[in-house]
Design a protein around this motif. Structure first.
Motif, PDB file in Angstrom:
ATOM      1  N   ARG A 188      10.882  -4.114 -25.933  1.00 14.20           N
ATOM      2  CA  ARG A 188      12.126  -3.900 -25.844  1.00 14.20           C
ATOM      3  C   ARG A 188      12.686  -3.554 -24.715  1.00 14.20           C
ATOM      4  N   HIS A 189      11.865  -3.993 -23.492  1.00 18.46           N
ATOM      5  CA  HIS A 189      12.204  -3.762 -22.087  1.00 18.46           C
ATOM      6  C   HIS A 189      12.203  -5.061 -21.259  1.00 18.46           C
ATOM      7  N   ARG A 190      13.142  -5.420 -20.442  1.00 17.83           N
ATOM      8  CA  ARG A 190      13.068  -6.579 -19.796  1.00 17.83           C
ATOM      9  C   ARG A 190      11.995  -6.513 -18.515  1.00 17.83           C
ATOM     10  N   ILE A 191      11.080  -7.269 -18.401  1.00 18.60           N
ATOM     11  CA  ILE A 191      10.102  -7.324 -17.391  1.00 18.60           C
ATOM     12  C   ILE A 191      10.275  -8.596 -16.212  1.00 18.60           C
ATOM     13  N   ARG A 192      10.498  -8.086 -15.026  1.00 12.60           N
ATOM     14  CA  ARG A 192      10.759  -9.101 -14.003  1.00 12.60           C
ATOM     15  C   ARG A 192       9.527  -9.214 -12.863  1.00 12.60           C
ATOM     16  N   VAL A 193       9.261 -10.397 -12.655  1.00  9.20           N
ATOM     17  CA  VAL A 193       8.123 -10.595 -11.634  1.00  9.20           C
ATOM     18  C   VAL A 193       8.680 -10.791 -10.360  1.00  9.20           C
ATOM     19  N   GLY A 194       8.195  -9.963  -9.388  1.00 10.20           N
ATOM     20  CA  GLY A 194       8.666  -9.758  -7.811  1.00 10.20           C
ATOM     21  C   GLY A 194       7.621 -10.760  -7.044  1.00 10.20           C
ATOM     22  N   SER A 195       7.899 -10.580  -5.861  1.00 11.47           N
ATOM     23  CA  SER A 195       7.115 -11.303  -4.548  1.00 11.47           C
ATOM     24  C   SER A 195       5.470 -10.514  -4.350  1.00 11.47           C
ATOM     25  N   SER A 196       4.596 -11.377  -4.339  1.00 15.68           N
ATOM     26  CA  SER A 196       3.246 -10.831  -3.924  1.00 15.68           C
ATOM     27  C   SER A 196       3.026 -10.564  -2.501  1.00 15.68           C
ATOM     28  N   ARG A 197       4.236 -10.925  -1.571  1.00 16.82           N
ATOM     29  CA  ARG A 197       4.112 -10.794  -0.164  1.00 16.82           C
ATOM     30  C   ARG A 197       4.058  -9.271   0.117  1.00 16.82           C
ATOM     31  N   LEU A 198       4.495  -8.714  -0.572  1.00 20.96           N
ATOM     32  CA  LEU A 198       4.430  -7.075  -0.147  1.00 20.96           C
ATOM     33  C   LEU A 198       3.487  -6.030  -0.400  1.00 20.96           C
ATOM     34  N   MET A 199       2.509  -6.458  -1.006  1.00 18.79           N
ATOM     35  CA  MET A 199       1.383  -5.582  -1.191  1.00 18.79           C
ATOM     36  C   MET A 199      -0.240  -6.246  -1.005  1.00 18.79           C
ATOM     37  N   ARG A 200      -0.788  -5.628  -0.399  1.00 22.07           N
ATOM     38  CA  ARG A 200      -2.075  -5.733  -0.257  1.00 22.07           C
ATOM     39  C   ARG A 200      -3.320  -4.967  -0.843  1.00 22.07           C
ATOM     40  N   VAL A 201      -4.235  -5.441  -1.427  1.00 20.02           N
ATOM     41  CA  VAL A 201      -5.120  -4.500  -2.145  1.00 20.02           C
ATOM     42  C   VAL A 201      -6.735  -4.731  -1.794  1.00 20.02           C
ATOM     43  N   SER A 202      -7.657  -4.028  -2.184  1.00 26.10           N
ATOM     44  CA  SER A 202      -8.780  -4.301  -1.844  1.00 26.10           C
ATOM     45  C   SER A 202      -9.441  -5.371  -2.679  1.00 26.10           C
ATOM     46  N   TRP A 203     -10.499  -6.202  -2.127  1.00 26.51           N
ATOM     47  CA  TRP A 203     -11.001  -7.234  -2.816  1.00 26.51           C
ATOM     48  C   TRP A 203     -11.990  -6.691  -3.924  1.00 26.51           C
ATOM     49  N   ARG A 204     -12.459  -5.528  -4.089  1.00 26.59           N
ATOM     50  CA  ARG A 204     -13.637  -4.982  -4.778  1.00 26.59           C
ATOM     51  C   ARG A 204     -13.134  -5.436  -6.163  1.00 26.59           C
ATOM     52  N   THR A 205     -11.957  -5.535  -6.390  1.00 21.60           N
ATOM     53  CA  THR A 205     -11.657  -5.854  -7.775  1.00 21.60           C
ATOM     54  C   THR A 205     -12.285  -7.276  -8.534  1.00 21.60           C
ATOM     55  N   VAL A 206     -12.526  -8.176  -7.363  1.00 24.23           N
ATOM     56  CA  VAL A 206     -13.003  -9.354  -7.816  1.00 24.23           C
ATOM     57  C   VAL A 206     -14.459  -9.629  -7.543  1.00 24.23           C
ATOM     58  N   ARG A 207     -15.305  -8.420  -6.876  1.00 24.99           N
ATOM     59  CA  ARG A 207     -16.659  -8.522  -6.891  1.00 24.99           C
ATOM     60  C   ARG A 207     -17.378  -8.657  -8.145  1.00 24.99           C
ATOM     61  N   PRO A 208     -18.433  -9.469  -8.299  1.00 21.42           N
ATOM     62  CA  PRO A 208     -18.955  -9.905  -9.643  1.00 21.42           C
ATOM     63  C   PRO A 208     -19.083  -8.733 -10.847  1.00 21.42           C
ATOM     64  N   GLY A 209     -19.834  -7.922 -10.603  1.00 25.47           N
ATOM     65  CA  GLY A 209     -20.084  -6.779 -11.669  1.00 25.47           C
ATOM     66  C   GLY A 209     -18.761  -6.095 -11.779  1.00 25.47           C
ATOM     67  N   ARG A 210     -18.053  -5.790 -10.893  1.00 20.07           N
ATOM     68  CA  ARG A 210     -16.618  -5.385 -11.025  1.00 20.07           C
ATOM     69  C   ARG A 210     -15.626  -6.235 -12.034  1.00 20.07           C
ATOM     70  N   PHE A 211     -15.731  -7.277 -11.894  1.00 22.37           N
ATOM     71  CA  PHE A 211     -14.758  -8.412 -12.557  1.00 22.37           C
ATOM     72  C   PHE A 211     -15.421  -8.636 -13.818  1.00 22.37           C
ATOM     73  N   ALA A 212     -16.503  -8.567 -14.171  1.00 20.23           N
ATOM     74  CA  ALA A 212     -17.055  -8.699 -15.516  1.00 20.23           C
ATOM     75  C   ALA A 212     -16.637  -7.629 -16.148  1.00 20.23           C
ATOM     76  N   LYS A 213     -16.650  -6.391 -15.767  1.00 16.05           N
ATOM     77  CA  LYS A 213     -16.416  -4.892 -16.434  1.00 16.05           C
ATOM     78  C   LYS A 213     -14.671  -5.059 -16.742  1.00 16.05           C
ATOM     79  N   SER A 214     -14.153  -5.637 -15.659  1.00 19.90           N
ATOM     80  CA  SER A 214     -12.603  -5.523 -15.858  1.00 19.90           C
ATOM     81  C   SER A 214     -12.311  -6.539 -17.091  1.00 19.90           C
TER      82      SER A 214
END
Length: 259
Positions: A188-214
């Motif tokens: 019941r709430h409107r979601i808007r998608v913004g720009s990716s250029r404003l945020m940087r994060v650690s790449w540990r999210t995509v490491r093989p073991g962590r990605f599989a768990k995710s």
């Protein structure tokens, strides 16, 4: 004096002091400063809470393990009109808060989310791997939801929207809090998608073991909403709601009774 909605930034953390320090430094450098920063200490044994206090953040303890409980605790503690969420390993660009606040200028926007690029890991993959990861996530989540998903590393929503769904969200540590929140906000709430250029994060999210768990937790989050939210049923419900109300879908309770 600041004009416009007030802003709380919520950061769940557990044993991530060095990343948190960089994140808080980046928040200090914002062109539009937050009215408050809430760091949720989810049982850290390092100096995360001390780093937060030294930066002027309000530290809220959460003894219940897992990001879903920690994030929800932070949202409950937030006092401002808008709640902005990122992770301890996020580094926002200086205009992140200002741009996010601007995105809520439309009255019917209740949540804003966007992607990011990586600030560490192999140099060749900091953009490529981030784009690939978020493309896979969206391709998996959007059909299940029937609308854009939310991503916890770069997320904002109205406090009023949180209060409307807080009793429905799961706090299971084996589920993805942002995907779960998207199920409930998207009703019941409107979601808007913004720009990716404003945020940087650690790449540990995509490491093989962590990605599989995710990925496993993502599937668990989807299944936690079945059978009510099996995609064809959810799509049909949202479509009917959009036909009957041009602004936004009606909640579950108005269609099939409360959970």
């Amino acid at each position: 004096m600041l004009v416009g909605p007030t802003v709380s930034v919520v950061i769940p953390v557990r044993d991530d002091a060095e990343h948190l320090r960089r994140c808080l430094d980046a928040l200090t450098a914002q062109t539009r400063r937050a009215d408050e920063i809430v760091v949720v200490d989810n049982g850290s044994r390092d100096g995360s809470a001390d780093v937060a206090r030294a930066a002027g953040a309000r530290v809220v303890p959460c003894a219940e393990p897992g990001i879903p409980a920690a994030a929800a605790t932070g949202y409950d503690a937030a006092r401002s009109d808008l709640i902005l969420r990122l992770d301890a390993d996020s580094i926002p660009e200086p205009t992140w808060i200002a741009s996010t606040v601007t995105a809520f200028g439309e009255e019917d926007v209740d949540a804003v989310t966007a992607g990011a690029v990586f600030h560490d890991g192999p140099a060749w993959g900091r953009v490529l791997l981030a784009v690939a990861f978020l493309t896979v996530y969206t391709a998996f989540a959007a059909p299940a939801l029937g609308h854009a998903p939310l991503w916890g590393s770069n997320l904002a929503f109205r406090r009023s929207a949180w209060l409307a769904v807080r009793d429905q969200v799961h706090r299971d540590p084996e589920l993805h809090d942002d995907l779960d929140l998207a199920y409930h906000l998207g009703e019941r709430h409107r979601i808007r998608v913004g720009s990716s250029r404003l945020m940087r994060v650690s790449w540990r999210t995509v490491r093989p073991g962590r990605f599989a768990k995710s990925f496993s937790r993502g599937m668990g989050t989807v299944f936690a909403h079945w059978p009510e939210d099996i995609p064809p049923a959810r799509w049909a419900r949202l479509a009917r709601a959009r036909l009957t109300r041009t602004d936004r879908p009606v909640p579950h309770a108005a269609i099939r009774g409360s959970r």
